[in-house]
Design an enzyme around this catalytic site. Structure first.
Site, PDB file in Angstrom:
ATOM      1  CG  ASP A  37     -10.538 -14.899 -30.762  1.00  0.00           C
ATOM      2  OD1 ASP A  37     -11.205 -15.724 -31.418  1.00  0.00           O
ATOM      3  OD2 ASP A  37     -10.945 -14.397 -29.683  1.00  0.00           O
ATOM      4  CG  ASP A  60     -12.367  -5.410 -30.889  1.00  0.00           C
ATOM      5  OD1 ASP A  60     -13.155  -5.795 -31.782  1.00  0.00           O
ATOM      6  OD2 ASP A  60     -12.741  -4.818 -29.868  1.00  0.00           O
ATOM      7  CB  VAL A  61     -12.938  -8.362 -36.021  1.00  0.00           C
ATOM      8  CG1 VAL A  61     -12.004  -9.557 -36.074  1.00  0.00           C
ATOM      9  CG2 VAL A  61     -14.213  -8.672 -35.226  1.00  0.00           C
ATOM     10  CG  ASN A  87     -15.721 -17.748 -37.369  1.00  0.00           C
ATOM     11  OD1 ASN A  87     -16.730 -18.416 -37.568  1.00  0.00           O
ATOM     12  ND2 ASN A  87     -15.067 -17.764 -36.212  1.00  0.00           N
ATOM     13  CE1 TYR A 151     -25.102 -14.108 -34.734  1.00  0.00           C
ATOM     14  CE2 TYR A 151     -27.130 -15.212 -35.411  1.00  0.00           C
ATOM     15  CZ  TYR A 151     -25.753 -15.226 -35.256  1.00  0.00           C
ATOM     16  OH  TYR A 151     -25.028 -16.337 -35.629  1.00  0.00           O
ATOM     17  CE  LYS A 155     -23.659 -14.209 -38.039  1.00  0.00           C
ATOM     18  NZ  LYS A 155     -22.237 -14.447 -38.327  1.00  0.00           N
ATOM     19  CB  ILE A 183     -22.511 -25.267 -35.438  1.00  0.00           C
ATOM     20  CG1 ILE A 183     -22.978 -24.995 -36.881  1.00  0.00           C
ATOM     21  CG2 ILE A 183     -21.189 -26.043 -35.417  1.00  0.00           C
ATOM     22  CD1 ILE A 183     -23.276 -26.214 -37.721  1.00  0.00           C
TER      23      ILE A 183
HETATM   24  N1  LIG Z   1     -22.745 -22.146 -33.371  1.00  0.00           N
HETATM   25  C1  LIG Z   1     -23.844 -21.979 -34.094  1.00  0.00           C
HETATM   26  O1  LIG Z   1     -24.878 -22.615 -33.856  1.00  0.00           O
HETATM   27  C2  LIG Z   1     -23.846 -20.975 -35.231  1.00  0.00           C
HETATM   28  C3  LIG Z   1     -24.960 -20.927 -36.073  1.00  0.00           C
HETATM   29  C4  LIG Z   1     -24.985 -20.030 -37.133  1.00  0.00           C
HETATM   30  C5  LIG Z   1     -23.902 -19.189 -37.353  1.00  0.00           C
HETATM   31  N2  LIG Z   1     -22.841 -19.237 -36.503  1.00  0.00           N
HETATM   32  C6  LIG Z   1     -21.748 -18.303 -36.772  1.00  0.00           C
HETATM   33  O2  LIG Z   1     -20.511 -18.985 -36.735  1.00  0.00           O
HETATM   34  C7  LIG Z   1     -19.485 -18.090 -36.308  1.00  0.00           C
HETATM   35  C8  LIG Z   1     -18.714 -18.718 -35.167  1.00  0.00           C
HETATM   36  O3  LIG Z   1     -19.618 -19.067 -34.132  1.00  0.00           O
HETATM   37  P1  LIG Z   1     -19.195 -20.053 -32.962  1.00  0.00           P
HETATM   38  O4  LIG Z   1     -20.430 -20.690 -32.472  1.00  0.00           O
HETATM   39  O5  LIG Z   1     -18.046 -20.881 -33.412  1.00  0.00           O
HETATM   40  O6  LIG Z   1     -18.710 -18.995 -31.850  1.00  0.00           O
HETATM   41  P2  LIG Z   1     -17.778 -19.142 -30.545  1.00  0.00           P
HETATM   42  O7  LIG Z   1     -18.438 -18.296 -29.516  1.00  0.00           O
HETATM   43  O8  LIG Z   1     -17.458 -20.552 -30.228  1.00  0.00           O
HETATM   44  O9  LIG Z   1     -16.421 -18.414 -31.007  1.00  0.00           O
HETATM   45  C9  LIG Z   1     -16.433 -17.072 -31.379  1.00  0.00           C
HETATM   46  C10 LIG Z   1     -15.020 -16.517 -31.354  1.00  0.00           C
HETATM   47  O10 LIG Z   1     -15.068 -15.125 -31.739  1.00  0.00           O
HETATM   48  C11 LIG Z   1     -14.188 -14.385 -30.884  1.00  0.00           C
HETATM   49  N3  LIG Z   1     -14.573 -12.970 -30.845  1.00  0.00           N
HETATM   50  C12 LIG Z   1     -15.654 -12.412 -30.262  1.00  0.00           C
HETATM   51  N4  LIG Z   1     -15.626 -11.070 -30.409  1.00  0.00           N
HETATM   52  C13 LIG Z   1     -14.487 -10.776 -31.112  1.00  0.00           C
HETATM   53  C14 LIG Z   1     -13.895  -9.563 -31.581  1.00  0.00           C
HETATM   54  N5  LIG Z   1     -14.457  -8.373 -31.329  1.00  0.00           N
HETATM   55  N6  LIG Z   1     -12.735  -9.636 -32.279  1.00  0.00           N
HETATM   56  C15 LIG Z   1     -12.148 -10.830 -32.507  1.00  0.00           C
HETATM   57  N7  LIG Z   1     -12.662 -12.019 -32.094  1.00  0.00           N
HETATM   58  C16 LIG Z   1     -13.815 -11.982 -31.400  1.00  0.00           C
HETATM   59  C17 LIG Z   1     -14.351 -15.091 -29.535  1.00  0.00           C
HETATM   60  O11 LIG Z   1     -13.287 -14.763 -28.648  1.00  0.00           O
HETATM   61  C18 LIG Z   1     -14.378 -16.563 -29.953  1.00  0.00           C
HETATM   62  O12 LIG Z   1     -13.074 -17.103 -30.042  1.00  0.00           O
HETATM   63  C19 LIG Z   1     -20.191 -16.784 -35.948  1.00  0.00           C
HETATM   64  O13 LIG Z   1     -20.113 -15.889 -37.040  1.00  0.00           O
HETATM   65  C20 LIG Z   1     -21.626 -17.212 -35.717  1.00  0.00           C
HETATM   66  O14 LIG Z   1     -22.550 -16.174 -35.945  1.00  0.00           O
HETATM   67  C21 LIG Z   1     -22.783 -20.103 -35.448  1.00  0.00           C
END
Ligand SMILES: NC(=O)c1ccc[n+]([C@@H]2O[C@H](COP(=O)([O-])OP(=O)(O)OC[C@H]3O[C@@H](n4cnc5c(N)ncnc54)[C@H](O)[C@@H]3O)[C@@H](O)[C@H]2O)c1
Length: 245
Positions: A37, A60-61, A87, A151, A155, A183
């Site tokens: 992360d 940084d991914v 993720n 986005y 996706k 979520i």
């Molecule tokens: N929460 C929702 O409603 C939801 C719905 C559909 C899909 N998703 C997907 O679930 C996944 C997680 O979402 P979430 O809601 O838990 O997000 P979140 O914002 O709670 O956490 C995301 C994490 O990614 C890290 N991050 C951001 N850019 C980065 C980079 N360049 N390199 C490494 N790490 C990085 C952030 O620091 C953070 O820890 C994502 O792929 C998102 O698209 C979430």
């Protein structure tokens, strides 16, 4: 359950939300987890809160050099990698005519290119370990609402990439996706309670999902219990996408 005893897992975006819940789930089932992360503070918090072995890696991914360094470190410390959970994501809103090109680039790099970079860096150890990859896609891969130009593209591409990777690395490596609906993570913090309730009402479950519920699906797909599942995408959306009215 101890499905990940002796296994090594890399979880991107593991410092918060679904990623953090996945780190905790895999570690609780015996995995050594590398939490990749860019947020060191939140990552350290997850490491401190998790029972089991979790290492934070600043990664940084979207940067191939970071992936190469991560791979070298994990191989040096453990000699194998069994699971990659891709993720991390980036989100910038705007219709095409409103969205700066740099925002399009950021979202596509962090949300889509990163999975290619991660698999490219880890392909050799994942193949050697007969491991598995789980990518976190979204309902936005399949249905749209205004403002999600980059986005949705990322996706949608990710869902296709998962199928491609499954074909490419079979039979050694299984590659699957989960597609979460709404979520409750920090993504939803800016949405007022009425907006959250409205979205909850659009699911069959009648509520927003919990990060742990997505983590459970990720852990299943990553585990040997899913040995005959590859190239698949599992909705974890409370029925959000099948609801017409
Ligand atoms: N929460 C929702 O409603 C939801 C719905 C559909 C899909 N998703 C997907 O679930 C996944 C997680 O979402 P979430 O809601 O838990 O997000 P979140 O914002 O709670 O956490 C995301 C994490 O990614 C890290 N991050 C951001 N850019 C980065 C980079 N360049 N390199 C490494 N790490 C990085 C952030 O620091 C953070 O820890 C994502 O792929 C998102 O698209 C979430």
């Amino acid at each position: 359950m101890n499905r990940f005893e002796g296994k090594v897992a890399v979880v991107t975006g593991g410092a918060m939300g679904i990623g953090a819940a996945t780190v905790q789930r895999l570690a609780s089932e015996g995995a050594v987890v590398y939490l990749a992360d860019i947020d060191g503070e939140a990552g350290a918090h997850v490491v401190a809160e998790t029972e089991g072995t979790v290492h934070f890696v600043h990664c940084d991914v979207a940067e191939s050099a970071h992936w190469n360094a991560l791979t070298a470190r994990v191989m040096d410390e453990h000699g194998h990698v069994d699971t990659l959970v891709s993720n991390a994501y980036a989100l910038r809103h705007g219709a095409a005519h409103e969205l700066p090109e740099a925002d399009w680039g950021l979202v596509l790099d962090v949300t889509l290119k990163a999975t290619y970079l991660g698999v490219a860096a880890l392909a050799e150890p994942l193949t050697a370990a007969c491991g598995s990859v789980v990518a976190v896609s979204s309902v936005h891969a399949h249905a749209s609402m205004p403002g999600f130009t980059a986005y949705a593209a990322a996706k949608g591409g990710l869902s296709a990439l998962v199928r491609q990777l499954a074909v490419e690395y079979a039979p050694a490596v299984r590659v699957n996706a989960v597609a979460p609906g709404p979520i409750r993570t920090r993504q939803w913090d800016p949405v007022p309670p009425a907006g959250q309730a409205e979205e909850a009402g659009r699911t069959l479950a009648g509520r927003l999902g919990r990060p742990e519920e997505v983590a459970a699906a990720i852990a299943f797909l990553a585990s040997d219990e899913a040995a005959y599942i590859t190239g698949a995408e599992l909705p974890v959306d409370g029925g959000r996408l099948v609801r017409l009215a």
